[in-house]
Design a protein around this motif. Sequence first.
Motif, PDB file in Angstrom:
ATOM      1  N   TYR A  12      -4.590  -3.617   1.833  1.00 26.40           N
ATOM      2  CA  TYR A  12      -3.434  -4.151   1.127  1.00 26.40           C
ATOM      3  C   TYR A  12      -2.690  -5.013   2.127  1.00 26.40           C
ATOM      4  N   SER A  13      -2.222  -6.182   1.705  1.00 24.49           N
ATOM      5  CA  SER A  13      -1.549  -7.081   2.636  1.00 24.49           C
ATOM      6  C   SER A  13      -0.653  -8.027   1.871  1.00 24.49           C
ATOM      7  N   ARG A  14       0.609  -8.100   2.270  1.00 24.96           N
ATOM      8  CA  ARG A  14       1.510  -9.056   1.604  1.00 24.96           C
ATOM      9  C   ARG A  14       1.577 -10.362   2.356  1.00 24.96           C
ATOM     10  N   THR A  15       1.534 -10.291   3.688  1.00 24.20           N
ATOM     11  CA  THR A  15       1.726 -11.522   4.468  1.00 24.20           C
ATOM     12  C   THR A  15       0.505 -11.856   5.329  1.00 24.20           C
ATOM     13  N   GLY A  16      -0.630 -11.211   5.062  1.00 27.97           N
ATOM     14  CA  GLY A  16      -1.898 -11.640   5.638  1.00 27.97           C
ATOM     15  C   GLY A  16      -2.350 -10.942   6.911  1.00 27.97           C
ATOM     16  N   HIS A  17      -1.465 -10.166   7.558  1.00 28.27           N
ATOM     17  CA  HIS A  17      -1.856  -9.579   8.851  1.00 28.27           C
ATOM     18  C   HIS A  17      -2.963  -8.533   8.696  1.00 28.27           C
ATOM     19  N   THR A  18      -2.766  -7.629   7.750  1.00 24.43           N
ATOM     20  CA  THR A  18      -3.770  -6.573   7.539  1.00 24.43           C
ATOM     21  C   THR A  18      -5.066  -7.188   6.998  1.00 24.43           C
ATOM     22  N   GLN A  19      -4.912  -8.227   6.206  1.00 21.49           N
ATOM     23  CA  GLN A  19      -6.104  -8.940   5.706  1.00 21.49           C
ATOM     24  C   GLN A  19      -6.909  -9.525   6.873  1.00 21.49           C
ATOM     25  N   PRO A  61      -0.396  -2.285   5.778  1.00 23.87           N
ATOM     26  CA  PRO A  61       0.768  -2.538   6.617  1.00 23.87           C
ATOM     27  C   PRO A  61       1.548  -1.243   6.754  1.00 23.87           C
ATOM     28  N   THR A  62       2.298  -1.124   7.803  1.00 27.85           N
ATOM     29  CA  THR A  62       3.160   0.053   7.984  1.00 27.85           C
ATOM     30  C   THR A  62       4.474  -0.175   7.261  1.00 27.85           C
ATOM     31  N   TYR A  63       4.748   0.681   6.310  1.00 32.75           N
ATOM     32  CA  TYR A  63       6.024   0.637   5.589  1.00 32.75           C
ATOM     33  C   TYR A  63       6.763   1.949   5.848  1.00 32.75           C
ATOM     34  N   TYR A  64       7.863   1.846   6.572  1.00 37.22           N
ATOM     35  CA  TYR A  64       8.650   3.040   6.912  1.00 37.22           C
ATOM     36  C   TYR A  64       7.786   4.138   7.520  1.00 37.22           C
ATOM     37  N   GLY A  65       6.910   3.721   8.402  1.00 30.80           N
ATOM     38  CA  GLY A  65       6.131   4.675   9.188  1.00 30.80           C
ATOM     39  C   GLY A  65       4.920   5.267   8.484  1.00 30.80           C
ATOM     40  N   ALA A  94      -4.071  -0.446  10.692  1.00 33.51           N
ATOM     41  CA  ALA A  94      -2.707  -0.738  10.244  1.00 33.51           C
ATOM     42  C   ALA A  94      -2.057  -1.840  11.069  1.00 33.51           C
ATOM     43  N   SER A  95      -1.160  -2.556  10.406  1.00 41.83           N
ATOM     44  CA  SER A  95      -0.323  -3.561  11.074  1.00 41.83           C
ATOM     45  C   SER A  95       1.141  -3.189  10.903  1.00 41.83           C
ATOM     46  N   SER A  96       1.929  -3.401  11.934  1.00 33.64           N
ATOM     47  CA  SER A  96       3.379  -3.188  11.829  1.00 33.64           C
ATOM     48  C   SER A  96       4.077  -4.378  12.477  1.00 33.64           C
ATOM     49  N   ALA A  97       5.383  -4.450  12.319  1.00 28.89           N
ATOM     50  CA  ALA A  97       6.143  -5.536  12.956  1.00 28.89           C
ATOM     51  C   ALA A  97       6.416  -5.222  14.422  1.00 28.89           C
ATOM     52  N   ASN A  98       6.587  -3.941  14.722  1.00 33.89           N
ATOM     53  CA  ASN A  98       7.061  -3.540  16.049  1.00 33.89           C
ATOM     54  C   ASN A  98       6.071  -2.647  16.777  1.00 33.89           C
ATOM     55  N   VAL A  99       6.091  -2.734  18.105  1.00 34.68           N
ATOM     56  CA  VAL A  99       5.390  -1.749  18.921  1.00 34.68           C
ATOM     57  C   VAL A  99       6.099  -0.415  18.644  1.00 34.68           C
ATOM     58  N   ALA A 100       5.334   0.637  18.470  1.00 33.21           N
ATOM     59  CA  ALA A 100       5.891   1.943  18.101  1.00 33.21           C
ATOM     60  C   ALA A 100       6.628   1.873  16.761  1.00 33.21           C
ATOM     61  N   GLY A 101       6.190   0.946  15.905  1.00 33.41           N
ATOM     62  CA  GLY A 101       6.793   0.801  14.572  1.00 33.41           C
ATOM     63  C   GLY A 101       6.178   1.722  13.536  1.00 33.41           C
ATOM     64  N   GLY A 102       5.194   2.541  13.955  1.00 33.47           N
ATOM     65  CA  GLY A 102       4.631   3.518  13.019  1.00 33.47           C
ATOM     66  C   GLY A 102       3.175   3.296  12.650  1.00 33.47           C
TER      67      GLY A 102
HETATM   68  C1  LIG Z   1       8.960  -2.329   2.924  1.00 28.66           C
HETATM   69  C2  LIG Z   1       8.575  -2.634   4.340  1.00 28.66           C
HETATM   70  C3  LIG Z   1       8.679  -1.639   5.301  1.00 28.66           C
HETATM   71  C4  LIG Z   1       8.300  -1.889   6.613  1.00 28.66           C
HETATM   72  N1  LIG Z   1       8.388  -0.875   7.524  1.00 28.66           N
HETATM   73  C5  LIG Z   1       8.027  -1.117   8.809  1.00 28.66           C
HETATM   74  C6  LIG Z   1       8.111  -0.080   9.780  1.00 28.66           C
HETATM   75  O1  LIG Z   1       8.459   1.070   9.507  1.00 28.66           O
HETATM   76  N2  LIG Z   1       7.765  -0.385  11.057  1.00 28.66           N
HETATM   77  C7  LIG Z   1       7.363  -1.636  11.434  1.00 28.66           C
HETATM   78  O2  LIG Z   1       7.097  -1.867  12.602  1.00 28.66           O
HETATM   79  N3  LIG Z   1       7.224  -2.633  10.511  1.00 28.66           N
HETATM   80  C8  LIG Z   1       7.545  -2.396   9.213  1.00 28.66           C
HETATM   81  N4  LIG Z   1       7.418  -3.395   8.281  1.00 28.66           N
HETATM   82  C9  LIG Z   1       6.772  -4.668   8.677  1.00 28.66           C
HETATM   83  C10 LIG Z   1       5.284  -4.740   8.290  1.00 28.66           C
HETATM   84  O3  LIG Z   1       4.602  -3.536   8.586  1.00 28.66           O
HETATM   85  C11 LIG Z   1       4.602  -5.871   9.067  1.00 28.66           C
HETATM   86  O4  LIG Z   1       5.271  -7.081   8.788  1.00 28.66           O
HETATM   87  C12 LIG Z   1       3.127  -5.996   8.787  1.00 28.66           C
HETATM   88  O5  LIG Z   1       2.514  -6.788   9.781  1.00 28.66           O
HETATM   89  C13 LIG Z   1       2.849  -6.626   7.421  1.00 28.66           C
HETATM   90  O6  LIG Z   1       1.490  -6.626   7.167  1.00 28.66           O
HETATM   91  P1  LIG Z   1       0.843  -7.629   6.102  1.00 28.66           P
HETATM   92  O7  LIG Z   1       0.965  -9.034   6.649  1.00 28.66           O
HETATM   93  O8  LIG Z   1      -0.584  -7.203   5.994  1.00 28.66           O
HETATM   94  O9  LIG Z   1       1.566  -7.476   4.794  1.00 28.66           O
HETATM   95  C14 LIG Z   1       7.811  -3.173   6.975  1.00 28.66           C
HETATM   96  C15 LIG Z   1       7.726  -4.181   5.999  1.00 28.66           C
HETATM   97  C16 LIG Z   1       8.104  -3.921   4.699  1.00 28.66           C
HETATM   98  C17 LIG Z   1       7.978  -5.013   3.658  1.00 28.66           C
END
Ligand SMILES: Cc1cc2nc3c(=O)[nH]c(=O)nc-3n(C[C@H](O)[C@H](O)[C@H](O)COP(=O)(O)O)c2cc1C
Length: 162
Positions: A12-19, A61-65, A94-102
């Motif tokens: 699943y990917s909204r912005t392409g990173h996990t894809q 993607p990581t959403y809220y851990g 998994a992809s997250s925005a932050n290091v240690a982001g979950g």
């Molecule tokens: C609803 C929501 C919750 C998120 N929660 C986290 C989080 O807990 N930790 C984090 O590092 N990034 C979080 N992010 C950022 C995404 O995990 C990150 O942008 C990821 O690379 C997106 O992957 P995608 O491009 O495959 O959609 C969150 C984003 C969204 C939209």
Amino acid sequence: MAAGVRMLICYYSRTGHTQHMAEVIAEGAREVQDLGVEVKTLGHVDAKDLLGFHAILLGSPTYYGTMAAEVKHLIDDTIAFHGQLNGKVGGAFASSANVAGGNETTIMDILAAMLIHGMVIQGSPTGDHYGPVAIGDVDRRSKTHCMAFGKYLAELTMKLHG
Ligand SMILES: Cc1cc2nc3c(=O)[nH]c(=O)nc-3n(C[C@H](O)[C@H](O)[C@H](O)COP(=O)(O)O)c2cc1C
């Protein structure tokens, strides 16, 4: 005998990173001969489709851990086929925005469901131990671990099912 062994890389990917991770993992898996590798976005996969594969790699993607609700939805739908994923190879990324982001908790949550299904999980003694992670999009570091992950799970799949 080996013909017909199949791996699904589903994301699943909204912005392409996990894809992008899924695509690199597939590249690594395709280095192993005689394995059919398919990459699909979650919208094109339902729980029943999983039965046709010997290996299932799930990315979120990581959403809220933890994993995105869409990924959990697919997992919850597998209750209809409980017992039928037993012995298949599983993996998560998994992809997250932050290091240690979950990322690691996201992966572990997916792997926990796979273990409940009786799936076979392999960690890595080097690199990303539980499964590959990316901070934002795939960079050189995560590319290396995605490639290696695809390859070692492909090798495991052929060992068990080839
Ligand atoms: C609803 C929501 C919750 C998120 N929660 C986290 C989080 O807990 N930790 C984090 O590092 N990034 C979080 N992010 C950022 C995404 O995990 C990150 O942008 C990821 O690379 C997106 O992957 P995608 O491009 O495959 O959609 C969150 C984003 C969204 C939209």
